[in-house]
Design an enzyme around this catalytic site. Sequence first.
Site, PDB file in Angstrom:
ATOM      1  N   HIS A   1      37.787  36.037  20.308  1.00 29.59           N
ATOM      2  CA  HIS A   1      37.554  34.937  21.237  1.00 29.59           C
ATOM      3  C   HIS A   1      36.066  34.641  21.343  1.00 29.59           C
ATOM      4  O   HIS A   1      35.220  35.403  20.875  1.00 29.59           O
ATOM      5  CB  HIS A   1      38.109  35.264  22.629  1.00 29.59           C
ATOM      6  CG  HIS A   1      39.590  35.157  22.731  1.00 29.59           C
ATOM      7  ND1 HIS A   1      40.432  36.231  22.473  1.00 29.59           N
ATOM      8  CD2 HIS A   1      40.400  34.119  23.051  1.00 29.59           C
ATOM      9  CE1 HIS A   1      41.688  35.849  22.637  1.00 29.59           C
ATOM     10  NE2 HIS A   1      41.695  34.581  22.994  1.00 29.59           N
TER      11      HIS A   1
ATOM     12  N   LYS B   1      34.377  34.821  27.094  1.00 32.27           N
ATOM     13  CA  LYS B   1      35.624  35.385  27.622  1.00 32.27           C
ATOM     14  C   LYS B   1      35.345  36.690  28.347  1.00 32.27           C
ATOM     15  O   LYS B   1      34.636  37.558  27.834  1.00 32.27           O
ATOM     16  CB  LYS B   1      36.646  35.602  26.505  1.00 32.27           C
ATOM     17  CG  LYS B   1      38.021  36.023  27.025  1.00 32.27           C
ATOM     18  CD  LYS B   1      39.064  35.980  25.930  1.00 32.27           C
ATOM     19  CE  LYS B   1      40.426  36.417  26.437  1.00 32.27           C
ATOM     20  NZ  LYS B   1      40.928  35.566  27.535  1.00 32.27           N
TER      21      LYS B   1
END
Length: 239
Positions: free
Chosen positions: A133, A137
């Site tokens: 990600h 995040k």
Amino acid sequence: MRAILCGANGAMGKLIDQILGDDCVGRVSIDGENGVPKTFEELGVVEADVIIDFSHHSAIADVLAYGKQTNTAVVVGTTGHTEEEKSLIYAASKEIPVFYAGNVSMGIAVLCRLVKQAAAFFPDADIEIVETHHTRKVDAPSGTALMLFNAVKAARPNAVANCGRSGEGKRTKDEVGIHALRLGNVVGIHEVHIHTGNQSLTLKHESGSRAMLADGAVAAARFMTGKPTGLYDMEDILG
């Protein structure tokens, strides 16, 4: 469908708002920008079929309280919930309809089903999960990676998650490694590696944009409209 959107001023909230259009009958956002109420108390009682929560996991108590107060279904789109917050979700599902999934993408739902089947077909294979990600995040491993682990565990009840393997010691038979990468602006890549010793199978899902999640959230909201009390997830949508 009439929906209330929590986290309306966030990046995901704005995408969901665009899809909902006139179906969005109420908005809440902690920043209060654009004239959006900061709290459900400020919003007041609004007749709606479902609440879509894409704010922050710490807001779940308020979201569920409003859902119970107004007898409105809730779609939980946030991840990273603490054990206490999860218990609130499970308890609320005994009073109102609640949709709770680590990822609302239909593609991820299909991937979970395939992972469950593969884990059953290759009962002795080593399985590792890798998720990637963007650098912003907060939670690791991702809710989606945990969904994939639970798919493995559905076929292998003795499976044990090893998040971010480190230190000394051989890999155990029941171990499923979960590894988190954080790179640039990656929306989301999830890979499940299955290795038998003489052959390997890799199942992979890559998100092209966050709009995928917005589409999934609205689809989940439509699915939840009119549903009886209970806890629902992506598997229920797939049927």
